[in-house]
Design an enzyme around this catalytic site. Sequence first.
Site, short mmCIF file in Angstrom:
data_model
loop_
_atom_site.label_atom_id
_atom_site.label_comp_id
_atom_site.label_asym_id
_atom_site.label_seq_id
_atom_site.Cartn_x
_atom_site.Cartn_y
_atom_site.Cartn_z
N SER A 1 122.87 56.92 33.05
CA SER A 1 122.88 55.96 31.74
C SER A 1 124.25 55.38 31.86
O SER A 1 125.08 55.00 32.69
CB SER A 1 122.32 56.57 30.55
OG SER A 1 122.17 55.40 29.69
N GLU B 1 112.01 52.85 32.47
CA GLU B 1 113.29 52.72 31.69
C GLU B 1 113.64 52.66 30.34
O GLU B 1 114.06 53.32 29.57
CB GLU B 1 114.63 51.98 32.59
CG GLU B 1 114.99 52.48 33.87
CD GLU B 1 115.91 53.72 34.11
OE1 GLU B 1 116.10 54.18 32.72
OE2 GLU B 1 116.45 53.89 34.92
N HIS C 1 113.54 56.77 30.66
CA HIS C 1 115.02 56.89 30.71
C HIS C 1 115.55 58.68 30.40
O HIS C 1 115.22 58.98 29.42
CB HIS C 1 115.62 56.08 29.80
CG HIS C 1 117.25 55.98 29.94
ND1 HIS C 1 117.78 55.21 31.18
CD2 HIS C 1 118.12 56.12 29.09
CE1 HIS C 1 119.26 55.03 30.94
NE2 HIS C 1 119.40 55.76 29.64
#
Length: 561
Positions: A221, A353, A466
């Site tokens: 991330s 995601e 994610h």
Amino acid sequence: MCLYALILVFLAAFTAGGHPSSLPVVDTLQGKVLGKYVSLEGFTQPVAVFLGVPFAKPPLGSLRFAPPQPAEPWSFVKNTTSYPPMCSQDPVAGQIVNDLLTNWEENISLQFSEDCLYLNIYTPADLTKRDRLPVMVWIHGGGLVLGGASTYDGLALSTHENVVVVVIQYRLGIWGFFSTGDEHSRGNWGHLDQVAALHWVQDNIDNFGGDPGSVTIFGESAGGESVSVLVLSPLAKNLFHKAISESGVALTAGLVKKNTRPLAEKIAVVSGCKSTTSASMVHCLRQKTEEELLETTLKLNLFSLDLHGDSRQSYPFVPTVLDGVVLPKMPEEILAEKDFNTVPYIVGINKQEFGWILPTMMNYPPSDMKLDPMTATSLLKKSSFLLNLPEEAIPVAVEKYLRHTDDPDRNKDQLLELIGDVIFGVPSVIVSRGHRDAGARTYMYEFQYRPSFSSKMKPSTVVGDHGDEIYSVFGAPILRGGTSKEEINLSKMMMKFWANFARNGNPNGQGLPHWPEYDQKEGYLQIGATTQQAQKLKEKEVAFWSELLAMKPLHAGHTEL
């Protein structure tokens, strides 16, 4: 302690033959550090663990909004056996992110402090010999406003793959990225902390059995974005030799901006400072206590979007900025000029995601909102500044993704896919192509698996959310136990891929599915219950968005927040 991974912490001398007879003490340039030995069940070689090793001076007082300085030396043996505080952040959100992502079996109670420039080291090396093992330096995620080192236990990766794992911290939020856009506070302090940690690794890691000539940086991330920024930054040249970006690159929407002056002025005003000049803002904010800056942080409502007022006044992140130091130019320009650190590079995304964790944390789209194409268009227009989308492109995108269905749940899924493509999918492919075209070895993956550790609140339809790959990369199925053989094998495979890459700049190895290089054929690996090769990840989406965004003036989305 779980059955699968009984972790034995040896706080006294070892009695078993072949084990060290005393606790590990290692020399650093600043002074000696004391660690502890930890063993994973089934492995005879213990890992020496050092927690909270300082790599820079505490960034307090005049060092707030300033480059990190080398740590002061000490003359005693420093006890580095307990977790350091995480960098200042919203403590509630920080604890939530930790509990969602950690590979620990138990949830640990976190502490936060502005004095946070520390790193954790996990080394399986025999410290009585001169081992030179590959070094893997993890940069945590959290939107540059949340997260910390101690969420990620490097024990399983270090033990299984015989690598030195270093987990670093860096200043976050206002403390890490406040920028007036001039010499008074250029910003990117958090990235300068990352560079300082890499310098520390170069200077010291050989004493921990690591090879300073074989350093891999990897992150997820905002950590993946940080890795990508360091790949593009002249400051990080020769400080690392391979790189892995998981679900985040320097083109990730919202995390890199050309100018953040409007945000600096808002921070000043919310803090009760005058925003007339850069000098006055910086002087006033340096006088604030850590608690006062935390109060400002909470008032900024980071990680959320104001969909009722003027969304341009809503700041979910305090982003990386074009500072002329870490980033001499915008990432797009550096990529186009092919003038960056062309190290072997793995770039990957997850299948969904924007599946659950990010929409939930950002309350975007609002959970109670019934979505039709008109509502979706309005919603995207209110966040177009964050997604770097020109407003005129939004109806075209909504028409393509939502496909005229009346089912609000289906519409929501398609909107989440659209946002996932814009923020993660498309930028990751563009960065990979740029890296490949500069002549560097590049690999891509898409992670397609739902971990058993997923929150019970996450819908069962979300696969590859994610952050989901972190459990496998850090061996959570081994450390936490209670999972299937399939999930344990997936974790072992991913750790092997990552460590092979750290060793050789190539993830392939005996007994593993073949991972093709990302060349003109654009082969990549789909990683999941079935792991297989595929081609042209997000090719159609990249073509669609590239054509659509061609109507947008270059960098228009970067000129302001």
